[in-house]
Design a protein around this motif. Structure first.
Motif, mmCIF file in Angstrom:
data_model
loop_
_atom_site.group_PDB
_atom_site.id
_atom_site.type_symbol
_atom_site.label_atom_id
_atom_site.label_comp_id
_atom_site.label_asym_id
_atom_site.label_seq_id
_atom_site.Cartn_x
_atom_site.Cartn_y
_atom_site.Cartn_z
ATOM 1 N N GLU A 104 15.339 -2.835 16.455
ATOM 2 C CA GLU A 104 15.338 -1.644 16.379
ATOM 3 C C GLU A 104 15.879 -1.418 14.821
ATOM 4 O OE1 GLU A 104 15.103 1.018 18.052
ATOM 5 O OE2 GLU A 104 15.041 -0.121 19.168
ATOM 6 N N ALA B 13 12.174 0.138 12.843
ATOM 7 C CA ALA B 13 12.905 1.376 11.707
ATOM 8 C C ALA B 13 12.361 1.136 10.732
ATOM 9 C CB ALA B 13 14.884 1.449 11.603
ATOM 10 N N HIS C 50 4.851 8.002 15.120
ATOM 11 C CA HIS C 50 6.098 7.059 15.334
ATOM 12 C C HIS C 50 5.037 6.937 13.596
ATOM 13 C CE1 HIS C 50 7.547 2.879 15.325
ATOM 14 N NE2 HIS C 50 6.337 3.117 15.047
ATOM 15 N N GLU D 272 6.577 8.709 10.834
ATOM 16 C CA GLU D 272 8.226 8.708 10.349
ATOM 17 C C GLU D 272 7.968 7.111 9.420
ATOM 18 O OE1 GLU D 272 9.640 8.359 13.532
ATOM 19 O OE2 GLU D 272 9.541 10.761 14.157
ATOM 20 N N HIS D 273 6.963 6.251 9.976
ATOM 21 C CA HIS D 273 6.784 5.023 9.229
ATOM 22 C C HIS D 273 5.807 4.991 8.326
ATOM 23 C CE1 HIS D 273 9.251 4.356 12.562
ATOM 24 N NE2 HIS D 273 9.742 3.128 11.910
#
Length: 408
Positions: A141, A145, A198, A201-202
């Motif tokens: 995780e 992240a 995703h 978010e990155h």
């Protein structure tokens, strides 16, 4: 003197020091007591400067074994008072990311878990399955992240089963770096929507994805069209040839009902001719010689022609030859191969795109094989969260060293 030896071995530095060592031969445990110098002040990431100690807690950390004995660090851990009045715990630098372990112990668990099922790791290190899984899940995780996808422009997307029945997960990988970047439950168009979220978010955007390699799933095609608007879809050659090989086998099974000479030729027809043993190659050559009279031989020839066409690199030549191949097949009497011709016509541009992009899902197929092997060794997993953790561990592309320097 022996306390200083343990300090050196553990890398304990001021203000920390080894206060004492307890060895229990009966329980086969070694407990090293660690304290800090009176009057010490400690930093905390949420407030600048060094802060006075308010009180302490004794915390116990599992460390690497001392020979065959389990080793624990029993640490008098300070709680400091911050300028705004909050009292917070300050753990030593060697404390792991999961409560109760050192960084070195967690690095060992990670290394073993990339080679062994969780149950085997648990037996090896003397911890429960749940604690081993918790360590691995925590690191996965944290690493996912922290992933930066700002340079990702090409994706490979595939699906794999993770439980009996219709339980699937969709995996996306950076096609250039060949590393898994995303995994989610399902195999419908919504999985691509979650992938697009995703990316956002990155440090990436869905619009920056210029190329995507997928199978011919209508759900994936729709998902890419809706959520990755600038992505050119590629259906790699290997997926197309898989359909053609299935058509060859179906033709053999149909013709075998009236022609017993075809029995025993299944693998000779499905494998590459150059990889066959001499006896099977002779049987195949004898069949191919009857291409004008046996539909199975004709289906095999069509598949080999298709393979040769897709090996070419001139897109206009491939486009012309592939269209002519479809026409020839549709005029033939090989019904199963006609299904492949219809499939190619329905996905023509994506198949032709392979000529230029040469983008493939092959490495994801190989990863899926490792994944299924790991699942069998572990006698199956039931939870998606567990499967996702296992998948990222097997892929071995996450940068755990940024989280734990011992996990390089």
């Amino acid at each position: 003197m022996h306390n200083q030896i343990f300090e050196t071995a553990l890398g304990v530095t001021s203000p920390w020091f080894v206060q004492g060592v307890d060895f229990d031969a009966a329980k086969k445990t070694l407990t090293i007591r660690v304290d800090f110098a009176a009057g010490s002040r400690f930093a905390h990431p949420t407030a600048a400067g060094l802060h006075p100690v308010h009180d302490t807690q004794v915390k116990r950390y599992r460390h690497l074994n001392f020979f065959q004995h389990e080793c624990y660090l029993e640490v008098r851990t300070p709680r400091v008072k911050l300028p705004e009045g909050r009292v917070v715990l300050v753990e030593p630098d060697w404390a792991g990311k999961l409560s109760g372990f050192t960084l070195l112990f967690e690095a060992l668990v990670l290394a073993l878990a990339q080679q062994m099922p969780f149950a085997a790791v648990a037996r090896t290190v003397g911890e429960s399955w749940h604690r081993v899984h918790a360590i691995c899940a925590r690191y996965v995780e944290l690493a996912v992240a922290a992933a930066d996808l700002s340079e990702t422009t090409a994706l490979a997307i595939d699906e794999t089963s993770y439980r009996r029945g219709h339980n699937y997960l969709t995996v996306a990988a950076d096609a250039d770096e060949r590393k898994v970047v995303f995994a989610t439950e399902g195999r419908d168009a919504e999985t691509i929507e979650r992938l697009a979220e995703h990316l956002t978010e990155h440090q990436a955007t869905p619009e920056q994805i210029s190329s995507v390699s997928i199978d011919m799933s209508p759900a994936f095609i729709k998902g890419v069209a809706d959520h990755l608007p600038n992505a050119r879809i590629t259906f790699d050659k290997f997926h197309v040839i898989v359909h053609a090989s299935a058509a060859v086998d179906k033709t053999r099974r149909l013709e075998q009902k009236t022609d017993p000479d075809l029995k025993g030729l299944r693998w000779a027809l499905l494998k590459d001719r150059d990889r066959l043993p001499e006896s099977q190659r002779a049987d195949l050559d004898a069949l191919i010689a009857q291409v004008t009279t046996k539909r199975t031989a004709c289906a095999w020839a069509y598949r080999e022609q298709l393979r040769e066409i897709l090996e070419r690199r001139q897109i206009n030549v491939v486009r012309t030859l592939l269209a002519q191949w479809c026409t020839n097949v549709m005029r033939s009497k090989v019904e199963p191969m006609k299904e492949v011709a219809r499939l190619i016509r329905n996905h023509f541009d994506g198949i032709v795109a392979w000529t230029q992009t040469r983008q493939t899902n092959g490495f994801l197929e190989a990863l899926n094989g490792l994944f299924q092997t790991a699942k069998r060794k572990a006698r199956g997993y039931t939870r998606f969260a567990t499967m996702r953790t296992v998948l990222f561990l097997i892929a071995r592309k996450l940068d755990f060293a940024r989280i734990n320097p011992h996990a390089a």
